[in-house]
Write a protein that holds these residues in place. Sequence first.
Motif, PDB file in Angstrom:
ATOM      1  N   LYS A  24       0.813  -1.225   0.000  1.00  0.00           N
ATOM      2  CA  LYS A  24       0.000   0.000   0.000  1.00  0.00           C
ATOM      3  C   LYS A  24       0.845   1.272   0.000  1.00  0.00           C
ATOM      4  O   LYS A  24       0.558   2.201  -0.754  1.00  0.00           O
ATOM      5  CB  LYS A  24      -0.947   0.003   1.199  1.00  0.00           C
ATOM      6  CG  LYS A  24      -1.841   1.224   1.206  1.00  0.00           C
ATOM      7  CD  LYS A  24      -2.970   1.107   2.174  1.00  0.00           C
ATOM      8  CE  LYS A  24      -3.835   2.351   2.054  1.00  0.00           C
ATOM      9  NZ  LYS A  24      -5.164   2.162   2.532  1.00  0.00           N
ATOM     10  N   HIS A  28       2.724   1.207  -3.995  1.00  0.00           N
ATOM     11  CA  HIS A  28       1.793   2.198  -4.554  1.00  0.00           C
ATOM     12  C   HIS A  28       2.197   3.598  -4.098  1.00  0.00           C
ATOM     13  O   HIS A  28       1.400   4.525  -4.163  1.00  0.00           O
ATOM     14  CB  HIS A  28       0.344   1.880  -4.155  1.00  0.00           C
ATOM     15  CG  HIS A  28      -0.246   0.786  -4.978  1.00  0.00           C
ATOM     16  ND1 HIS A  28      -1.105   1.024  -6.020  1.00  0.00           N
ATOM     17  CD2 HIS A  28      -0.060  -0.554  -4.935  1.00  0.00           C
ATOM     18  CE1 HIS A  28      -1.446  -0.124  -6.576  1.00  0.00           C
ATOM     19  NE2 HIS A  28      -0.830  -1.093  -5.937  1.00  0.00           N
ATOM     20  N   TRP A  32       6.412   3.043  -7.050  1.00  0.00           N
ATOM     21  CA  TRP A  32       5.406   2.747  -8.072  1.00  0.00           C
ATOM     22  C   TRP A  32       6.045   2.510  -9.443  1.00  0.00           C
ATOM     23  O   TRP A  32       5.582   1.681 -10.215  1.00  0.00           O
ATOM     24  CB  TRP A  32       4.375   3.871  -8.146  1.00  0.00           C
ATOM     25  CG  TRP A  32       3.421   3.686  -9.283  1.00  0.00           C
ATOM     26  CD1 TRP A  32       3.371   4.404 -10.436  1.00  0.00           C
ATOM     27  CD2 TRP A  32       2.388   2.701  -9.391  1.00  0.00           C
ATOM     28  NE1 TRP A  32       2.365   3.934 -11.258  1.00  0.00           N
ATOM     29  CE2 TRP A  32       1.752   2.880 -10.632  1.00  0.00           C
ATOM     30  CE3 TRP A  32       1.943   1.671  -8.560  1.00  0.00           C
ATOM     31  CZ2 TRP A  32       0.708   2.090 -11.063  1.00  0.00           C
ATOM     32  CZ3 TRP A  32       0.903   0.880  -8.995  1.00  0.00           C
ATOM     33  CH2 TRP A  32       0.293   1.091 -10.231  1.00  0.00           C
ATOM     34  N   LYS A 127      -1.623   4.332  -9.759  1.00  0.00           N
ATOM     35  CA  LYS A 127      -0.974   4.335  -8.452  1.00  0.00           C
ATOM     36  C   LYS A 127      -1.974   4.527  -7.313  1.00  0.00           C
ATOM     37  O   LYS A 127      -1.808   3.980  -6.233  1.00  0.00           O
ATOM     38  CB  LYS A 127       0.063   5.466  -8.450  1.00  0.00           C
ATOM     39  CG  LYS A 127       0.861   5.633  -7.196  1.00  0.00           C
ATOM     40  CD  LYS A 127       1.882   6.754  -7.380  1.00  0.00           C
ATOM     41  CE  LYS A 127       2.689   6.997  -6.146  1.00  0.00           C
ATOM     42  NZ  LYS A 127       3.706   8.037  -6.344  1.00  0.00           N
ATOM     43  N   TYR A 128      -3.032   5.306  -7.570  1.00  0.00           N
ATOM     44  CA  TYR A 128      -3.979   5.672  -6.516  1.00  0.00           C
ATOM     45  C   TYR A 128      -5.330   4.983  -6.710  1.00  0.00           C
ATOM     46  O   TYR A 128      -5.708   4.639  -7.823  1.00  0.00           O
ATOM     47  CB  TYR A 128      -4.180   7.191  -6.491  1.00  0.00           C
ATOM     48  CG  TYR A 128      -2.890   7.939  -6.304  1.00  0.00           C
ATOM     49  CD1 TYR A 128      -2.246   7.954  -5.065  1.00  0.00           C
ATOM     50  CD2 TYR A 128      -2.295   8.614  -7.368  1.00  0.00           C
ATOM     51  CE1 TYR A 128      -1.048   8.624  -4.893  1.00  0.00           C
ATOM     52  CE2 TYR A 128      -1.097   9.292  -7.200  1.00  0.00           C
ATOM     53  CZ  TYR A 128      -0.480   9.291  -5.966  1.00  0.00           C
ATOM     54  OH  TYR A 128       0.706   9.945  -5.798  1.00  0.00           O
TER      55      TYR A 128
END
Length: 161
Positions: A24, A28, A32, A127-128
């Motif tokens: 997480k 991410h 990334w 990424k989000y």
Amino acid sequence: MLLGIGIMLTVFVAMEGVAWFMHKYVLHGFLWFLHKSHHTRHRHAFELNDLFFAYYGTLAMLFFLFGSDPIDYRFWIGAGISLYGIAYFVIHDVFIHRRLKVFGKTSNVYLKALNMAHKVHHKTAGKYGAASFGMLWVAPAYFRTAHKIVQKQQDRGAIHN
């Protein structure tokens, strides 16, 4: 020996939390650029994301090396990390992503829930905004959905028999 096995199993369980946190906030996050290879379709056997497997393998190897003469707690930490790595490879790479064509479809509720949670994670290519960052722990909502799917499949099978 029993204490060592206890350490190994504790580390194995703790690795799920480590993997969740790293996935997480690191994968991410600032790494990334390496992990995004895992979120894009490709036809090659390896991806930059596989470097993380090498990282944990190296970490386990160092624990084995420094904890093996005589065998101490570090050896068992390395064994726990390795055991998690094996589970990761079998569950994530072989079962979920089919990097090796070994497993077919499953009617196991846990495996189906795990697969569903991972698919939800991959719905977001960026990424989000991704969800479900663990590998072995699955949120109860996925279990409920997987159970309903398996139940429907079993009911249909009973009708056709």
